[in-house]
Scaffold this motif. Structure first.
Motif, PDB file in Angstrom:
ATOM      1  N   GLU A 105      -2.725  -7.486   3.953  1.00 43.86           N
ATOM      2  CA  GLU A 105      -2.930  -7.265   2.507  1.00 43.86           C
ATOM      3  C   GLU A 105      -1.653  -6.753   1.830  1.00 43.86           C
ATOM      4  OE1 GLU A 105      -5.896  -7.156   0.549  1.00 43.86           O
ATOM      5  OE2 GLU A 105      -7.257  -7.899   2.105  1.00 43.86           O
ATOM      6  N   VAL A 106      -0.816  -6.065   2.611  1.00 45.08           N
ATOM      7  CA  VAL A 106       0.390  -5.443   2.047  1.00 45.08           C
ATOM      8  C   VAL A 106       1.377  -6.495   1.518  1.00 45.08           C
ATOM      9  CG1 VAL A 106       2.361  -3.927   2.595  1.00 45.08           C
ATOM     10  CG2 VAL A 106       0.093  -3.372   3.463  1.00 45.08           C
ATOM     11  N   SER A 107       1.376  -7.698   2.114  1.00 47.21           N
ATOM     12  CA  SER A 107       2.346  -8.694   1.638  1.00 47.21           C
ATOM     13  C   SER A 107       1.739  -9.763   0.727  1.00 47.21           C
ATOM     14  CB  SER A 107       3.097  -9.336   2.804  1.00 47.21           C
ATOM     15  OG  SER A 107       2.361  -9.316   3.966  1.00 47.21           O
ATOM     16  N   GLU A 172       6.818   3.941   3.629  1.00 44.55           N
ATOM     17  CA  GLU A 172       7.499   3.042   2.682  1.00 44.55           C
ATOM     18  C   GLU A 172       6.594   2.686   1.506  1.00 44.55           C
ATOM     19  OE1 GLU A 172       9.970   0.067   4.451  1.00 44.55           O
ATOM     20  OE2 GLU A 172       9.475  -1.416   2.943  1.00 44.55           O
ATOM     21  N   GLU A 173       5.336   2.369   1.795  1.00 45.25           N
ATOM     22  CA  GLU A 173       4.427   1.946   0.713  1.00 45.25           C
ATOM     23  C   GLU A 173       4.099   3.090  -0.235  1.00 45.25           C
ATOM     24  OE1 GLU A 173       3.829  -1.192   0.086  1.00 45.25           O
ATOM     25  OE2 GLU A 173       5.116  -1.544   1.810  1.00 45.25           O
ATOM     26  N   LEU A 174       3.924   4.291   0.303  1.00 47.65           N
ATOM     27  CA  LEU A 174       3.641   5.440  -0.565  1.00 47.65           C
ATOM     28  C   LEU A 174       4.853   5.721  -1.452  1.00 47.65           C
ATOM     29  CD1 LEU A 174       1.832   7.768  -1.468  1.00 47.65           C
ATOM     30  CD2 LEU A 174       2.658   9.105   0.473  1.00 47.65           C
ATOM     31  N   TYR A 175       6.034   5.699  -0.841  1.00 50.83           N
ATOM     32  CA  TYR A 175       7.253   5.945  -1.618  1.00 50.83           C
ATOM     33  C   TYR A 175       7.441   4.864  -2.696  1.00 50.83           C
ATOM     34  CZ  TYR A 175      11.951   5.934  -3.199  1.00 50.83           C
ATOM     35  OH  TYR A 175      13.035   5.882  -4.048  1.00 50.83           O
ATOM     36  N   ASN A 176       7.202   3.599  -2.324  1.00 49.46           N
ATOM     37  CA  ASN A 176       7.363   2.485  -3.285  1.00 49.46           C
ATOM     38  C   ASN A 176       6.538   2.717  -4.547  1.00 49.46           C
ATOM     39  OD1 ASN A 176       9.166   0.896  -1.935  1.00 49.46           O
ATOM     40  ND2 ASN A 176       7.642  -0.462  -1.030  1.00 49.46           N
ATOM     41  N   HIS A 177       5.317   3.195  -4.363  1.00 51.93           N
ATOM     42  CA  HIS A 177       4.464   3.461  -5.529  1.00 51.93           C
ATOM     43  C   HIS A 177       5.168   4.464  -6.452  1.00 51.93           C
ATOM     44  CE1 HIS A 177       1.017   4.184  -8.053  1.00 51.93           C
ATOM     45  NE2 HIS A 177       1.078   5.467  -7.784  1.00 51.93           N
ATOM     46  N   THR A 215      -0.836  -1.844  -7.303  1.00 53.90           N
ATOM     47  CA  THR A 215      -0.214  -2.672  -6.261  1.00 53.90           C
ATOM     48  C   THR A 215       0.273  -1.851  -5.064  1.00 53.90           C
ATOM     49  OG1 THR A 215       0.505  -4.152  -8.009  1.00 53.90           O
ATOM     50  CG2 THR A 215       1.479  -4.508  -5.839  1.00 53.90           C
ATOM     51  N   GLU A 216       1.278  -1.017  -5.285  1.00 52.25           N
ATOM     52  CA  GLU A 216       1.838  -0.268  -4.158  1.00 52.25           C
ATOM     53  C   GLU A 216       0.862   0.795  -3.636  1.00 52.25           C
ATOM     54  OE1 GLU A 216       4.452  -1.132  -2.470  1.00 52.25           O
ATOM     55  OE2 GLU A 216       4.849  -2.723  -3.889  1.00 52.25           O
ATOM     56  N   SER A 217       0.073   1.381  -4.563  1.00 58.82           N
ATOM     57  CA  SER A 217      -0.887   2.389  -4.087  1.00 58.82           C
ATOM     58  C   SER A 217      -1.954   1.702  -3.224  1.00 58.82           C
ATOM     59  CB  SER A 217      -1.506   3.147  -5.250  1.00 58.82           C
ATOM     60  OG  SER A 217      -2.134   2.279  -6.141  1.00 58.82           O
ATOM     61  N   GLY A 218      -2.291   0.453  -3.566  1.00 59.53           N
ATOM     62  CA  GLY A 218      -3.228  -0.326  -2.746  1.00 59.53           C
ATOM     63  C   GLY A 218      -2.627  -0.601  -1.371  1.00 59.53           C
ATOM     64  N   HIS A 219      -1.318  -0.885  -1.348  1.00 63.03           N
ATOM     65  CA  HIS A 219      -0.644  -1.124  -0.060  1.00 63.03           C
ATOM     66  C   HIS A 219      -0.695   0.139   0.802  1.00 63.03           C
ATOM     67  CE1 HIS A 219       2.007  -4.469  -2.024  1.00 63.03           C
ATOM     68  NE2 HIS A 219       0.732  -4.780  -1.974  1.00 63.03           N
ATOM     69  N   PHE A 220      -0.494   1.278   0.144  1.00 64.85           N
ATOM     70  CA  PHE A 220      -0.542   2.557   0.869  1.00 64.85           C
ATOM     71  C   PHE A 220      -1.938   2.759   1.470  1.00 64.85           C
ATOM     72  CE2 PHE A 220      -1.869   7.070   0.009  1.00 64.85           C
ATOM     73  CZ  PHE A 220      -1.354   7.610   1.181  1.00 64.85           C
TER      74      PHE A 220
HETATM   75 FE   LIG Z   1       4.239  -2.676  -1.094  1.00 65.97          FE
END
Ligand SMILES: [Fe+2]
Ligand SMILES: [Fe+2]
Length: 279
Positions: A105-107, A172-177, A215-220
């Motif tokens: 799901e992350v990509s 990485e995903e948390l930081y990206n958000h 988006t990024e929070s969903g990835h996290f």
């Molecule tokens: Fe992401």
């Protein structure tokens, strides 16, 4: 303006496991100095008009969505491969499949499954800000700036310990958000500072806007589930303290990269000015 710490806090609060929540909040609190470095670099970069040479350095080294997304796909493939060796329908295999599905799901957005491909959006953004597509040239590549994130990506693709690969990816995903939400208003302002055509603003900045919101929070959230199910598949308790450490390292690594990138941009603009005066 909200700081990166204030931006990630509500996402961390949504985490079900209290211990995990506390560890992540503490990791960001402990990383305040590095977050300050990142924020001040981002403010400096986006508050002025830079020579083309410096702009090319920024966009060549800031992000590389296609390569990043490829590494998350590699992580999914590794999990599927691991699942395939367990007996069909076993609890272990089901947990590994579930973990792989969460990581996949992350990509989704990056690969263009739900809208425009993020690699193409990044090209549009970088080319508009640089004025040409010269930023793609290898001469602007700064391995010392991207060294930390390259290491993270390579570990995701080939690193020995899967739990470590999952933890650095969660960080990485948390930081990206935090970073994308923080830079959205800065890029909006920067667009005007560099004198671009107003009518195209939302289209050019779409790469940034696509990463804000869920988006990024969903990835996290997906990374968290992926990690929990991977640990469950192998009957181990996730070591949340270790995850806190991975988050601290990640933030420090990004801060060092931005610091170096800004030095490179400033020194190249000095050289540019000297060359311009000499002409
Ligand atoms: Fe992401
Ligand atoms: Fe993306």
């Amino acid at each position: 303006m909200k700081s990166i710490i204030d931006i990630v806090k509500p996402e961390i609060q949504l985490v079900e496991d209290r211990e995990l929540r506390d560890v992540l909040l503490m990791a960001y609190k402990d990383s305040e100095a590095s977050i300050d470095v990142i924020q001040s670099c981002l403010v400096k970069v986006t508050s002025q008009e830079w020579p083309e040479y410096a702009m090319c350095k920024f966009f060549k080294n800031w992000r590389n969505p296609a390569v990043g997304a490829g590494s998350f796909c590699a992580l999914t493939c590794r999990l599927l491969e691991e699942a395939s060796v367990y007996s069909l329908g076993s609890v272990t295999q089901s947990d590994l499949f579930f973990s792989a599905a969460r990581i996949a799901e992350v990509s989704n957005e990056d690969m263009g499954l739900l809208g425009p491909n993020h690699g193409e959006l990044y090209e549009g953004l970088a080319t508009a800000f640089c004025g040409t597509d010269a930023w793609k040239l290898q001469r602007y590549n700064l391995p010392q700036v991207t060294e930390y994130l390259t290491g993270v990506r390579e570990y995701r693709e080939r690193g020995q310990y899967m739990i470590h690969a999952l933890m650095i990816s969660l960080a990485e995903e948390l930081y990206n958000h935090g970073e994308f939400t923080y830079i959205a208003p800065l890029f909006k302002k920067w667009y005007g500072v560099v004198g671009l055509n107003d009518e195209k603003r939302n289209q050019v900045l779409r790469f940034v806007y696509e990463h804000v919101g869920g988006t990024e929070s969903g990835h996290f959230a997906n990374m968290t589930q992926g990690l929990i199910h991977y640990c469950r598949a192998h009957g181990v308790e996730p070591d949340w303290e270790e995850l806190g450490q991975r988050n601290r390292e990640y933030i420090d690594g990004v801060a060092a990269s931005f610091d170096q990138l800004l030095i490179e941009m400033e020194s190249s603009s000095e050289r540019y000015e000297v060359a311009g005066l000499a002409m």
